[in-house]
Design a protein around this motif. Structure first.
Motif, short mmCIF file in Angstrom:
data_model
loop_
_atom_site.label_atom_id
_atom_site.label_comp_id
_atom_site.label_asym_id
_atom_site.label_seq_id
_atom_site.Cartn_x
_atom_site.Cartn_y
_atom_site.Cartn_z
N SER A 182 35.38 -24.40 13.20
CA SER A 182 36.79 -24.67 13.39
C SER A 182 37.50 -24.20 12.13
O SER A 182 36.87 -24.03 11.10
CB SER A 182 37.03 -26.16 13.63
OG SER A 182 36.59 -26.92 12.52
N GLY A 183 38.80 -23.98 12.21
CA GLY A 183 39.52 -23.57 11.01
C GLY A 183 40.47 -22.42 11.22
O GLY A 183 40.79 -21.69 10.30
N GLY A 184 40.92 -22.21 12.46
CA GLY A 184 41.94 -21.20 12.73
C GLY A 184 41.54 -19.81 12.33
O GLY A 184 40.51 -19.29 12.75
N ALA A 185 42.35 -19.20 11.47
CA ALA A 185 42.15 -17.80 11.10
C ALA A 185 40.86 -17.57 10.30
O ALA A 185 40.44 -16.43 10.15
CB ALA A 185 43.35 -17.31 10.29
N MET A 186 40.22 -18.62 9.82
CA MET A 186 38.99 -18.46 9.03
C MET A 186 37.72 -18.58 9.87
O MET A 186 36.62 -18.44 9.35
CB MET A 186 38.95 -19.48 7.91
CG MET A 186 40.05 -19.29 6.88
SD MET A 186 39.86 -20.43 5.52
CE MET A 186 41.19 -21.57 5.88
N ILE A 187 37.85 -18.83 11.17
CA ILE A 187 36.68 -19.08 12.02
C ILE A 187 35.71 -17.90 12.05
O ILE A 187 34.51 -18.06 11.85
CB ILE A 187 37.11 -19.45 13.45
CG1 ILE A 187 37.79 -20.81 13.47
CG2 ILE A 187 35.92 -19.42 14.41
CD1 ILE A 187 38.40 -21.19 14.81
N ILE A 188 36.21 -16.70 12.31
CA ILE A 188 35.33 -15.54 12.46
C ILE A 188 34.58 -15.26 11.17
O ILE A 188 33.37 -15.04 11.17
CB ILE A 188 36.13 -14.31 12.94
CG1 ILE A 188 36.68 -14.58 14.35
CG2 ILE A 188 35.27 -13.06 12.92
CD1 ILE A 188 37.68 -13.55 14.84
N ALA A 189 35.29 -15.30 10.05
CA ALA A 189 34.64 -15.05 8.75
C ALA A 189 33.58 -16.12 8.45
O ALA A 189 32.49 -15.79 7.99
CB ALA A 189 35.69 -15.02 7.64
N ALA A 190 33.88 -17.37 8.73
CA ALA A 190 32.93 -18.45 8.45
C ALA A 190 31.68 -18.33 9.32
O ALA A 190 30.56 -18.49 8.84
CB ALA A 190 33.58 -19.80 8.66
N THR A 191 31.88 -18.05 10.60
CA THR A 191 30.75 -17.91 11.51
C THR A 191 29.84 -16.76 11.05
O THR A 191 28.62 -16.91 10.99
CB THR A 191 31.26 -17.65 12.95
OG1 THR A 191 32.09 -18.75 13.33
CG2 THR A 191 30.13 -17.53 13.93
N SER A 192 30.44 -15.64 10.71
CA SER A 192 29.67 -14.49 10.24
C SER A 192 28.95 -14.81 8.94
O SER A 192 27.77 -14.47 8.76
CB SER A 192 30.58 -13.28 10.01
OG SER A 192 31.24 -12.94 11.19
N GLU A 193 29.66 -15.47 8.03
CA GLU A 193 29.07 -15.78 6.72
C GLU A 193 27.86 -16.70 6.84
O GLU A 193 26.85 -16.51 6.16
CB GLU A 193 30.12 -16.40 5.80
CG GLU A 193 29.59 -16.60 4.40
CD GLU A 193 30.65 -17.10 3.43
OE1 GLU A 193 30.39 -17.04 2.22
OE2 GLU A 193 31.71 -17.56 3.87
N VAL A 194 27.93 -17.69 7.71
CA VAL A 194 26.80 -18.60 7.89
C VAL A 194 25.57 -17.84 8.37
O VAL A 194 24.46 -18.00 7.84
CB VAL A 194 27.15 -19.75 8.86
CG1 VAL A 194 25.91 -20.51 9.29
CG2 VAL A 194 28.15 -20.70 8.22
N LEU A 195 25.75 -16.98 9.37
CA LEU A 195 24.61 -16.20 9.88
C LEU A 195 24.06 -15.25 8.81
O LEU A 195 22.84 -15.13 8.63
CB LEU A 195 25.02 -15.42 11.13
CG LEU A 195 25.26 -16.28 12.36
CD1 LEU A 195 25.88 -15.45 13.48
CD2 LEU A 195 23.98 -16.94 12.83
N LEU A 196 24.94 -14.57 8.08
CA LEU A 196 24.50 -13.66 7.02
C LEU A 196 23.80 -14.43 5.89
O LEU A 196 22.77 -13.98 5.37
CB LEU A 196 25.68 -12.87 6.46
CG LEU A 196 26.26 -11.82 7.41
CD1 LEU A 196 27.55 -11.25 6.84
CD2 LEU A 196 25.26 -10.71 7.68
N ASN A 197 24.36 -15.58 5.52
CA ASN A 197 23.74 -16.38 4.46
C ASN A 197 22.31 -16.76 4.82
O ASN A 197 21.43 -16.75 3.97
CB ASN A 197 24.55 -17.65 4.18
CG ASN A 197 25.77 -17.38 3.34
OD1 ASN A 197 25.92 -16.33 2.73
ND2 ASN A 197 26.69 -18.33 3.32
N HIS A 198 22.08 -17.10 6.07
CA HIS A 198 20.73 -17.52 6.46
C HIS A 198 19.80 -16.32 6.70
O HIS A 198 18.74 -16.23 6.10
CB HIS A 198 20.75 -18.41 7.70
CG HIS A 198 19.36 -18.81 8.11
ND1 HIS A 198 18.63 -19.73 7.40
CD2 HIS A 198 18.56 -18.37 9.10
CE1 HIS A 198 17.44 -19.85 7.95
NE2 HIS A 198 17.37 -19.03 8.98
N PHE A 199 20.22 -15.43 7.59
CA PHE A 199 19.30 -14.37 8.03
C PHE A 199 19.21 -13.19 7.06
O PHE A 199 18.20 -12.50 7.04
CB PHE A 199 19.69 -13.88 9.43
CG PHE A 199 19.39 -14.90 10.50
CD1 PHE A 199 18.09 -15.21 10.84
CD2 PHE A 199 20.42 -15.56 11.13
CE1 PHE A 199 17.81 -16.16 11.81
CE2 PHE A 199 20.16 -16.51 12.10
CZ PHE A 199 18.84 -16.82 12.44
#
Length: 183
Positions: A77-94
């Motif tokens: 959640s987080g409006g305009a930051m959602i796409i960046a956060a979702t991508s960052e979490v996956l990149l941080n892990h994988f």
């Protein structure tokens, strides 16, 4: 799973059939006369209110598969930051190999100064902010921001170790006031 109600209690209407609070997606439309600040993008004509139209959205719940098997699920959640956060979490892990909880922590230093609905106050302490500034970091205060939930099939390889217990690992950002639960 994340859902949007856009404000506490959404449209302030409870469905008589399901008992679910209905969302206020009207808030996601752009308004031609809406005030614009430096922190908010200008109104987008493609997202103006039109009868029968759905508002544009940055929702991006993601399911990551490998060889047809679910490896991770992430949403934010987080409006305009959602796409960046979702991508960052996956990149941080994988890509970076961070463990699930560390994958939620952003790589940029924004410091929080806000109080949640439950009354919990989050703010990076002044001494830590001063120490970071003395090392040349640029800090920016943030009231709120994006908040992620991350579910990972723990048949993943992390730091050279293969973990194949077949269980799910779920972490939830504590700033949202929730926690992972399942059966």
């Amino acid at each position: 799973m994340t859902t949007t109600v856009n404000g506490y209690f959404g449209a302030k209407i409870l469905s008589p059939n399901t008992g679910i609070v209905l969302n206020n997606e009207m808030d996601d439309f752009s308004m031609p006369m809406k005030n614009v600040s430096k922190d908010v993008p200008p109104p987008a004509p493609a997202n103006f209110i039109v009868p029968g139209k759905r508002p544009l959205s940055s929702m991006s719940p993601t399911i990551a598969l490998k060889n047809g098997e679910v490896k991770a699920v992430v949403g934010a959640s987080g409006g305009a930051m959602i796409i960046a956060a979702t991508s960052e979490v996956l990149l941080n892990h994988f890509v970076k190999g961070l463990d699930p909880f560390s994958s939620l922590v952003p790589n940029v230093v924004y410091y929080e100064n806000w109080t949640t609905v439950s009354g919990d106050h989050f703010e990076l302490s002044a001494d830590i902010r001063a120490a970071l500034r003395s090392k040349g970091h640029v800090l920016q205060g943030l009231a709120g921001g994006t908040i992620c939930q991350f579910i990972l099939s723990d048949t993943y390889e992390h730091s050279g170790r293969n973990n194949d217990s077949g269980k799910l690992v779920a972490v939830s950002d504590p700033r949202k006031g929730g926690f992972p639960a399942g059966f």
